[in-house]
Scaffold this motif. Sequence first.
Motif, PDB file in Angstrom:
ATOM      1  N   ILE A 114      46.879  49.503  55.607  1.00 40.99           N
ATOM      2  CA  ILE A 114      46.309  50.751  55.071  1.00 40.99           C
ATOM      3  C   ILE A 114      45.227  50.179  53.776  1.00 40.99           C
ATOM      4  CG2 ILE A 114      48.330  51.043  53.540  1.00 40.99           C
ATOM      5  CD1 ILE A 114      46.932  54.409  54.787  1.00 40.99           C
ATOM      6  N   SER A 115      45.541  49.232  53.297  1.00 31.64           N
ATOM      7  CA  SER A 115      44.724  49.087  51.960  1.00 31.64           C
ATOM      8  C   SER A 115      43.221  48.876  52.358  1.00 31.64           C
ATOM      9  CB  SER A 115      45.501  47.822  51.176  1.00 31.64           C
ATOM     10  OG  SER A 115      45.218  46.649  52.322  1.00 31.64           O
ATOM     11  N   HIS A 118      39.041  52.844  54.782  1.00 27.21           N
ATOM     12  CA  HIS A 118      37.978  53.571  54.291  1.00 27.21           C
ATOM     13  C   HIS A 118      38.630  54.803  53.410  1.00 27.21           C
ATOM     14  CE1 HIS A 118      34.225  55.749  53.735  1.00 27.21           C
ATOM     15  NE2 HIS A 118      34.643  56.868  54.430  1.00 27.21           N
ATOM     16  N   ARG A 119      38.476  54.921  52.175  1.00 32.38           N
ATOM     17  CA  ARG A 119      39.096  55.788  51.390  1.00 32.38           C
ATOM     18  C   ARG A 119      40.448  55.729  51.240  1.00 32.38           C
ATOM     19  NH1 ARG A 119      36.824  61.093  53.272  1.00 32.38           N
ATOM     20  NH2 ARG A 119      38.254  61.942  51.664  1.00 32.38           N
ATOM     21  N   SER A 120      41.135  54.411  51.368  1.00 30.99           N
ATOM     22  CA  SER A 120      42.513  54.455  51.199  1.00 30.99           C
ATOM     23  C   SER A 120      43.281  55.099  50.238  1.00 30.99           C
ATOM     24  CB  SER A 120      42.986  53.228  51.636  1.00 30.99           C
ATOM     25  OG  SER A 120      42.948  52.219  50.607  1.00 30.99           O
ATOM     26  N   ALA A 121      42.831  55.166  49.213  1.00 34.93           N
ATOM     27  CA  ALA A 121      43.315  55.872  47.871  1.00 34.93           C
ATOM     28  C   ALA A 121      43.570  57.380  48.195  1.00 34.93           C
ATOM     29  CB  ALA A 121      42.689  55.356  46.542  1.00 34.93           C
ATOM     30  N   ARG A 147      55.356  49.572  48.409  1.00 31.92           N
ATOM     31  CA  ARG A 147      54.718  48.692  47.845  1.00 31.92           C
ATOM     32  C   ARG A 147      53.364  48.971  48.302  1.00 31.92           C
ATOM     33  NH1 ARG A 147      58.697  45.153  48.701  1.00 31.92           N
ATOM     34  NH2 ARG A 147      57.897  44.190  50.570  1.00 31.92           N
ATOM     35  N   LEU A 148      53.248  49.380  49.808  1.00 33.04           N
ATOM     36  CA  LEU A 148      51.817  49.615  50.361  1.00 33.04           C
ATOM     37  C   LEU A 148      51.302  51.002  49.753  1.00 33.04           C
ATOM     38  CD1 LEU A 148      52.832  48.781  53.985  1.00 33.04           C
ATOM     39  CD2 LEU A 148      51.168  47.672  52.772  1.00 33.04           C
TER      40      LEU A 148
END
Length: 205
Positions: A114-115, A118-121, A147-148
Motif C-alpha cells: 500500500i505505501s 498512487h495517493r496511498s495516504a 504499522r502499514l
Amino acid sequence: MISAIVFGGTFDPVHNGHLAIARQAREGTGAEEVWFVPAALAPQRDAPRATPEDRLELLEAACAASGQSGFRALDIAARRGGISYTADVMDALRTAHPDVQLAVLLGADAARTISVWHRSADVLRTEHFVIVNRSGAEPLDAAEADRLGYAPARTTLLTVHSPDVSATEVRTRCLRGESIEGLVPEVVAGLIARKGMYQQNRDDA
Ligand code: ATP
C-alpha cells in the motif's frame, strides 16, 4: 456495515483463489455484493497478457457460474483504460453509489504494497478494507496492519481458506499445454481453451 466489497486486480485470468476469498469475505462481513474490477493496466507490474475485454468476459462468466447472486464484474476500470488506480476507482464508485458502504478487498501480499500506491495516504484515510490471508504469504496481523497505516476502525482482518492458486500458475500451465482443471471454474477453462488464450509467450505473441 459494509454492503459492497470492491475486489480489484488484474484477473489475468480470474481463478478459484479469487472466487474463494470473495465468497468468504462476503460471508465474513455480511456484505451483499462483491464487485470484481479488472484493471486495464495495473500499477507496478507488466501489462496483463489478456485484453481487458477478455479478462472481463472471463470474470462475467465466473460470476454467473458462481451461484453467488451478489457477484458482479464491473467494466469501470477496463473501459477507462490506462493504469487503474484504486484511489480513482473508489472515487468513481463512491460518486456512482453514494449510499453504498464500500470496502476494498486485498490479499495479504497486495495489502503490504500500500505505501507505494498512487495517493496511498488518501486511500488509507478514506477507505474501509477487508484483508485476507493468502497461501504462501505470511498473514497480516493487527500490529502489522496498524504499522502499514490501516485504521483499525475501518479494517477487517479475515482468516480464510486461501486456495494455493495464482494467475501466474494458470498462465504457465496454459503455455505448457497442461490442464488447468481445478484451478479455474469450468466455464473459465472452456473460454480460455476456445479463445486460445495464454498459449504463447509474450515474445512470440
Ligand atoms: P498473478 O499471479 O498474475 O500476480 P494473482 O493470482 O496474484 O495474479 P491478481 O489479480 O493480481 O491475482 O490478484 C488480485 C487480488 O487477489 C490481490 O489482492 C491478491 O492478493 C488476491 N489474491 C489472488 N489470489 C489469491 C489467493 N489464492 N488467496 C488470497 N488472495 C488472493
